[in-house]
Design an enzyme around this catalytic site. Structure first.
Site, PDB file in Angstrom:
ATOM      1  N   CYS A   1       0.840  -1.211   0.000  1.00 46.27           N
ATOM      2  CA  CYS A   1       0.000   0.000   0.000  1.00 46.27           C
ATOM      3  C   CYS A   1       0.871   1.256   0.000  1.00 46.27           C
ATOM      4  CB  CYS A   1      -0.916  -0.009   1.225  1.00 46.27           C
ATOM      5  SG  CYS A   1      -2.068   1.391   1.231  1.00 46.27           S
TER       6      CYS A   1
ATOM      7  N   CYS B   1       0.069   4.991   6.940  1.00 43.41           N
ATOM      8  CA  CYS B   1      -0.601   4.785   8.230  1.00 43.41           C
ATOM      9  C   CYS B   1       0.398   4.130   9.199  1.00 43.41           C
ATOM     10  CB  CYS B   1      -1.837   3.901   8.065  1.00 43.41           C
ATOM     11  SG  CYS B   1      -2.957   4.486   6.767  1.00 43.41           S
TER      12      CYS B   1
ATOM     13  N   CYS C   1       0.185   0.359  10.318  1.00 45.04           N
ATOM     14  CA  CYS C   1      -0.170  -0.687   9.347  1.00 45.04           C
ATOM     15  C   CYS C   1       1.041  -1.404   8.745  1.00 45.04           C
ATOM     16  CB  CYS C   1      -1.012  -0.084   8.231  1.00 45.04           C
ATOM     17  SG  CYS C   1      -1.616  -1.370   7.112  1.00 45.04           S
TER      18      CYS C   1
ATOM     19  N   CYS D   1     -16.277  -9.850   5.372  1.00 44.99           N
ATOM     20  CA  CYS D   1     -15.690  -8.568   4.956  1.00 44.99           C
ATOM     21  C   CYS D   1     -14.407  -8.816   4.176  1.00 44.99           C
ATOM     22  CB  CYS D   1     -15.410  -7.712   6.188  1.00 44.99           C
ATOM     23  SG  CYS D   1     -14.953  -6.027   5.737  1.00 44.99           S
TER      24      CYS D   1
ATOM     25  N   CYS E   1     -19.368  -7.288   3.110  1.00 50.00           N
ATOM     26  CA  CYS E   1     -18.777  -5.993   3.463  1.00 50.00           C
ATOM     27  C   CYS E   1     -17.447  -5.869   2.736  1.00 50.00           C
ATOM     28  CB  CYS E   1     -18.574  -5.944   4.984  1.00 50.00           C
ATOM     29  SG  CYS E   1     -17.684  -4.485   5.578  1.00 50.00           S
TER      30      CYS E   1
ATOM     31  N   CYS F   1     -19.820   1.223   8.247  1.00 45.91           N
ATOM     32  CA  CYS F   1     -19.020   0.647   9.329  1.00 45.91           C
ATOM     33  C   CYS F   1     -17.801   1.545   9.504  1.00 45.91           C
ATOM     34  CB  CYS F   1     -18.605  -0.774   8.946  1.00 45.91           C
ATOM     35  SG  CYS F   1     -17.493  -1.557  10.127  1.00 45.91           S
TER      36      CYS F   1
ATOM     37  N   ARG G   1     -18.293  -3.197  17.694  1.00 48.41           N
ATOM     38  CA  ARG G   1     -17.487  -4.403  17.467  1.00 48.41           C
ATOM     39  C   ARG G   1     -16.195  -4.389  18.267  1.00 48.41           C
ATOM     40  NH1 ARG G   1     -16.956  -4.762  11.824  1.00 48.41           N
ATOM     41  NH2 ARG G   1     -19.096  -5.478  11.940  1.00 48.41           N
TER      42      ARG G   1
END
Length: 323
Positions: free
Chosen positions: A54, A58, A61, A98, A130, A190, A262
Site C-alpha cells: 500500500c 498509516c 499498518c 468482509c 462488506c 461501518c 465491534r
C-alpha cells in the site's frame, strides 16, 4: 426510553467517558438492553483479498510499502478462492464476510471488476457482504451497492486533531467524504478507530464525537486496540488496558444506541473475563478467524468455547435493530 441523538457535545461525551467505570458499564448495559438482545453477538470474518504494497503511510499498518515488516505482497485473490473462504466462514458460524484490499483508493479497472464479482458471489450465499477498499467515489459506491454490497468499512482511526500524527497521505475530510458517498448509496456504514497509538483521552473522545454527530450514526463501530507490528512506527507502543477498551465501548454504546459495537483488533491479547467485560459494556460484534487482515486473532474453536461459556448466540444475518 433512550433517545437517538446526533447533537452530542464534546463535554457530554467526556462526562460519559470519565464516569466511574462500574457506573459507566451499568449505564451502557442498560442502554444495550433497550436496543439489542444482550445474549446475541454478530460474528464477522475479515479476509485480506489483496495484501501489502500500500502507498499510504498509516503508522500502525504493516501493509504500507514503506515499512519493513514480514507482510508479503500478494496480488488480488481469484474470485473462486474468495468464494471458498466465504463458504468456510459461513460454515464456521459467521454471518458477515468482509473483504479488505490494501489500496489507497478504488480504481476503475479489472481488479475492481473482480471485486464486484466477489461481492455478487458472497451476497448470493446469504451472508452480509462488506468491503474495505480505501477511498470511493459516489459512482463506485453505487456499483458496489448494485452488486449487493451490504456494508462498507472505512475507519476514522482517531480524532481529527491527532490524525496527522498517524497518517499524512490522505486527510480526515477524505475519510468523511467516503463515508458520505457510502451513506448516499444506501450502503450500511461501518466506521470506528484504533486506540493505543499514542493519542490522548481527548482524542478518543473526539473520535467518538465525530461518529456520534454524523447525520446518521454508523450501523457498525469497530473499536480496535493497537496490535503493534515490528517494522512500523508504532511497534513499541504499550498494550491498551481492558479498562480503556471498556470506556470506549461503553461510551460508543451510550451515544450510539442502535449501532453494532465491534470488539475488533487486540482481542487476541484479552482473556475470557476481559472480553466478557466488553460484552457487558455493550459490545455485540466480533471478528472471528485466526487472522484480521495480517494480525493475529483468536481461532474459531476458542471463540466457540467463549460463546458456550458466556451463553452467547450468533446474531442472524440481515437482522434489523427493532427499537
Amino acid at each position: 426510553m433512550t433517545a437517538i441523538r446526533n447533537n452530542w457535545t464534546r463535554e457530554e461525551i467526556a462526562a460519559i467517558y470519565n464516569k466511574p467505570v462500574l457506573e459507566l458499564i451499568y449505564q451502557a448495559a442498560s442502554v444495550h438492553r433497550e436496543f439489542h438482545d444482550p445474549q446475541e453477538v454478530q460474528v464477522c470474518t475479515l479476509l485480506s483479498v489483496k495484501t501489502g504494497g500500500c502507498p499510504e503511510d498509516c503508522a500502525y499498518c504493516p501493509q504500507a510499502a514503506r515499512y519493513h515488516t514480514e507482510v508479503k505482497v500478494q496480488k488480488l485473490m481469484e474470485v473462486n478462492e474468495v468464494i471458498e473462504k466465504a463458504l468456510e466462514a459461513k460454515e464456521s458460524g459467521s454471518t458477515r464476510f468482509c473483504m479488505g484490499a490494501a489500496w489507497r483508493e478504488v480504481r476503475d479497472n479489472r481488479d475492481f471488476d473482480k471485486v464486484i464479482e466477489m461481492v455478487k458471489g458472497v451476497n448470493s450465499m446469504g451472508l452480509e457482504v462488506c468491503c474495505t477498499l480505501g477511498m470511493l467515489t459516489p459512482e463506485q459506491a453505487q456499483k458496489l451497492k448494485d452488486a449487493g454490497l451490504y456494508a462498507y468499512n472505512h475507519n476514522l482511526d482517531t480524532s481529527e486533531e491527532y490524525y496527522d500524527d498517524i497518517i499524512t497521505t490522505r486527510t480526515y475530510k477524505d475519510r468523511l467524504d467516503t463515508l458520505s458517498h457510502v451513506r448516499k448509496a444506501n450502503i450500511s456504514v461501518c466506521s470506528g478507530g484504533i486506540i493505543g497509538m499514542g493519542e490522548q483521552e481527548d482524542d478518543r473522545i473526539g473520535m467518538l464525537l465525530t461518529l456520534a454527530t454524523l447525520p446518521e450514526h454508523p450501523e457498525s463501530v469497530p473499536v480496535n486496540a493497537l496490535v503493534p507490528v515490528e517494522g512500523t512506527p508504532l511497534e513499541d507502543q504499550p498494550k491498551v488496558s481492558v479498562w480503556e477498551m471498556v470506556r470506549m465501548i461503553a461510551t460508543a454504546r451510550i451515544t450510539m444506541p442502535r449501532t453494532m459495537v465491534r470488539l475488533s483488533a487486540g482481542r487476541v491479547r484479552m482473556n475470557l473475563e476481559e472480553q466478557a467485560l466488553c460484552f457487558m459494556a455493550g459490545a455485540n460484534s466480533i471478528f472471528a478467524g485466526d487472522k484480521l487482515l495480517t494480525t493475529p486473532n483468536p481461532g474459531y474453536i476458542k471463540d466457540q468455547e467463549m460463546f458456550q461459556q458466556l451463553q452467547l448466540t450468533p446474531r442472524k444475518a440481515h437482522k434489523e435493530v427493532v427499537a
